[in-house]
Design an enzyme around this catalytic site. Structure first.
Site, PDB file in Angstrom:
ATOM      1  N   HIS A  30      52.063  23.629 109.991  1.00  0.00           N
ATOM      2  CA  HIS A  30      53.208  24.467 110.384  1.00  0.00           C
ATOM      3  C   HIS A  30      54.454  24.176 109.533  1.00  0.00           C
ATOM      4  CE1 HIS A  30      51.119  26.087 113.783  1.00  0.00           C
ATOM      5  NE2 HIS A  30      51.025  24.944 114.418  1.00  0.00           N
ATOM      6  N   HIS A  62      46.025  27.242 115.888  1.00  0.00           N
ATOM      7  CA  HIS A  62      47.297  27.897 115.562  1.00  0.00           C
ATOM      8  C   HIS A  62      47.302  28.376 114.115  1.00  0.00           C
ATOM      9  CE1 HIS A  62      48.257  24.858 118.754  1.00  0.00           C
ATOM     10  NE2 HIS A  62      48.877  25.909 119.284  1.00  0.00           N
ATOM     11  N   ASP A  79      42.048  21.894 117.952  1.00  0.00           N
ATOM     12  CA  ASP A  79      42.578  22.423 119.202  1.00  0.00           C
ATOM     13  C   ASP A  79      41.936  23.757 119.578  1.00  0.00           C
ATOM     14  OD1 ASP A  79      43.852  23.483 117.001  1.00  0.00           O
ATOM     15  OD2 ASP A  79      45.872  22.875 117.597  1.00  0.00           O
TER      16      ASP A  79
HETATM   17  N1  Q9C Z   1      56.644  27.111 124.017  1.00  0.00           N
HETATM   18  C1  Q9C Z   1      49.552  21.903 115.943  1.00  0.00           C
HETATM   19  O1  Q9C Z   1      48.534  22.124 116.549  1.00  0.00           O
HETATM   20  N2  Q9C Z   1      53.766  24.599 121.110  1.00  0.00           N
HETATM   21  N3  Q9C Z   1      50.736  22.258 116.409  1.00  0.00           N
HETATM   22  C2  Q9C Z   1      55.103  24.857 121.507  1.00  0.00           C
HETATM   23  C3  Q9C Z   1      56.562  26.183 122.931  1.00  0.00           C
HETATM   24  C4  Q9C Z   1      53.704  23.979 119.834  1.00  0.00           C
HETATM   25  C5  Q9C Z   1      50.845  22.940 117.646  1.00  0.00           C
HETATM   26  C6  Q9C Z   1      55.144  25.743 122.709  1.00  0.00           C
HETATM   27  C7  Q9C Z   1      52.295  23.851 119.369  1.00  0.00           C
HETATM   28  C8  Q9C Z   1      52.233  23.207 118.021  1.00  0.00           C
HETATM   29  C9  Q9C Z   1      49.536  21.174 114.661  1.00  0.00           C
HETATM   30 ZN    ZN Z   2      47.211  23.619 116.348  1.00  0.00          ZN
END
Ligand code: Q9C
Ligand code: ZN
Length: 575
Positions: free
Chosen positions: A153, A195, A286
């Site tokens: 990300h 993601h 994930d």
């Molecule tokens: N409402 C990786 O799997 N979620 N990152 C935030 C906010 C963040 C995931 C939710 C998820 C990040 C590397």
């Molecule tokens: Zn992820």
């Protein structure tokens, strides 16, 4: 179909001992990155510890070349990140920053920082570089870097989504720009984290040397990192056009069959044409079954099959770097399956469900449509069903899942909700009525390219569906809502509507901005009657957001199979 008795032995032998070929990088120092006050966080040090412990207890580490981590050099990080951002990450763990750290972290999206973050970030990036260099040099056949913080990300000047430095992007850029002597001219990045790899996508968006492939939950732009970047229409730009491939799931619960179908009908044919010199896997786990954030269901067997198929390219030169993955058992077993596949050049023994979702076919078609100009192999007609027939790819045992299979807590929960729901026949009728009406809206009939009443090809899955009634502006006050529920006539309606038979008040009311365009269903809905009923258009997810008032009418558990004609249900399904 290969079995344990027909090919290479499972156990290490002298031959394997003398020619270890798979590298493993792990370094405890990456555990120093953790939440400042010790609060719980899914991206925590136990993740890499759990993976390492599993590989040790499965006696896998001794079959591999074990390397410790190495810190990246600034000049290599600078290949994809700005100097200003590098300076920030470099100093943020220092004592001088103790008081400012929290504020800096809060200015990013989903980021924490502590006094160990800098070192971990440099180790994560440096370890992926190290693994990549050794594989590119031919010193290792392949390698797995068990690193954190994750990377995909992270953007040029921004930390995001638990990621500080974009480890995989840095390594790819290192090979292409710093080590032309190693002869790596084309790199395929496969990002199977649940993601979208927004950072990596941006870094190579105009670069035809890097084919970035990401399969991720998208949910019409509502799944993290949200917005349009993960859309299948993002295919690259300039010379890089056609070298960015996004496969955006419409919903959760995708599993082995869905991923296999994407491999078979998109990734593998493109990889064949692209002919990468090296493959980097952004190995988030994930999307594994049991993950608390992903809601998908890839099994360890599934990962081993996906890995094994990639091993046919780039002379097997694969480096997998850990990204996300938050169920400790799931990630440990999944990484173990991947390393085993790398070691033995075959998938582990296992099985998967047979059928991909109907939505998977739709997504695959959309992706192929978008890219077939650049990858002619994608222009062939898709077979009628996407069930794998190929002997080589067929799982050891195909099991058919029925409605009553309950594998996760979520399913068990959904199941009890279903029986509850079924006892309330009236409410089922209400929802069926709504759904039926929705299906008559004929929003995108052109894309409804097969007959849902045909043979039952699609697997059933239980899912909790909230039915929402949406309105925007101020023209939707309570009496009018109740009018729609109970039936009746308000301004703008030519005739009274029959109502939905559910006379109860909304289960909840929220105002929120939703990232889709609006359109109106008018005379087609007998339930709601003609006149300003607002729906969200699922397909036209552009950057527009509309502020809407949403009334939760009812919450139901449903089978996707019953909804084959109801893809438009996403109209009203907000999770
Ligand atoms: N409402 C990786 O799997 N979620 N990152 C935030 C906010 C963040 C995931 C939710 C998820 C990040 C590397
Ligand atoms: Zn992820």
């Amino acid at each position: 179909m290969e079995t344990a008795t027909t090919s290479k032995p499972n156990l290490p032998n002298d031959q394997e001992e003398s020619s270890k070929q798979v590298g493993l990088i792990y370094d405890e120092r990456m555990c120093k990155h953790s939440t400042p006050d010790g609060e719980d966080h899914p991206e925590n040090p136990l993740r890499i510890k759990a993976i390492w412990n599993k590989l040790q207890s499965a006696r896998i580490t001794q079959r591999c070349v074990v390397l410790s981590g190495k810190e990246a050099e600034d000049k290599h990080i600078a290949l994809v990140h700005t100097q200003r951002y590098i300076d920030l990450i470099k100093k943020v763990s220092s004592k001088r920053y103790d008081s400012r750290r929290e504020k800096i972290a809060s200015e990013f999206n989903s980021i924490y920082l502590n006094e160990g973050s800098t070192e971990a970030a440099y180790l994560a990036a440096g370890s992926v570089i190290e693994a990549s260099e050794r594989v590119a040099r031919g010193e290792l056949k392949s390698a797995v870097a068990i690193v954190r913080p994750p990377g995909h990300h992270a953007e040029a000047d921004e930390a995001m989504g638990f990621c500080l430095y974009n480890n995989v992007a840095i390594a790819a850029s290192f090979l292409l720009n710093e080590r032309p002597d190693l002869g790596i001219q084309r790199i395929l990045i496969v990002d199977w984290d649940v993601h979208h790899g927004n950072g990596t996508q941006k870094m190579f968006y105009k670069d035809p040397r890097v084919l970035f492939f990401s399969v991720h939950r998208f949910d019409f732009g509502t799944f993290y990192p949200t917005g349009d970047d993960g859309s299948h229409t993002m295919i690259g730009e300039g010379l890089g056009t056609g070298y960015n491939i996004n496969v955006p799931w419409e919903h959760g619960q995708c599993g082995d069959a869905d991923y296999f179908a994407v491999w078979e009908h998109i990734l593998i044919p493109v990889a064949r044409e692209f002919a990468p010199d090296m493959i980097l896997i952004s190995g988030g786990f994930d999307a594994a079954v049991g993950d608390p954030l992903g809601g998908c269901r890839i099994t360890p067997y599934g990962y081993s099959v996906m890995m094994n198929k990639l091993m046919k390219f780039a002379q097997g030169k694969i480096v997998m770097a850990l990204e996300g993955g938050y169920n400790l058992d799931s990630i440990a077993n999944s990484v173990l399956a991947c390393v085993t596949a790398l070691l033995e050049d075959r998938p582990i023994i296992g099985s998967s469900e047979v059928y991909p979702f109907e939505s998977t076919r739709r997504v695959i078609k959309a992706v192929r449509g978008e890219l077939s100009v650049f990858w002619p192999t994608l222009s062939d007609e898709l077979p009628n069903d996407l069930v794998l027939t190929n002997k080589e790819t067929a799982p050891v045992e195909l099991i058919s899942r029925s409605d009553s299979d309950a594998e996760s807590d979520e399913d068990v929960n959904a199941q009890s909700q279903l029986s509850e729901a079924l006892s309330e026949v009236n409410r089922v009728d209400v929802v069926q009525n709504i759904i039926q009406d929705l299906s008559m809206l004929k929003v995108d009939e052109a894309t409804n390219d097969h007959d849902a009443d045909g043979p039952l090809l699609w697997r059933s899955v239980l899912s909790k569906i909230d039915i929402w009634y949406g309105s925007f502006g101020s023209n939707m006050w309570k009496p009018r809502f109740l009018c729609y529920i109970e039936g009746g006539k308000v301004d703008g309606m030519q005739k009274p509507c029959s109502g939905s038979m559910d006379r109860s008040s909304p289960k909840s009311i929220v105002w929120k901005s939703v990232p889709h365009q609006l359109f109106f269903g008018r005379s087609h809905t007998s339930t709601w009657g003609p006149g300003g009923v607002a729906f969200l258009h699922p397909q036209s997810s552009n950057t527009e957001r509309s502020y809407m008032c949403l009334y939760k009418i009812t919450s139901m558990t449903y089978c996707f199979r019953r909804m084959v004609k109801m893809c438009r249900l996403h109209l009203l399904c907000l999770t």
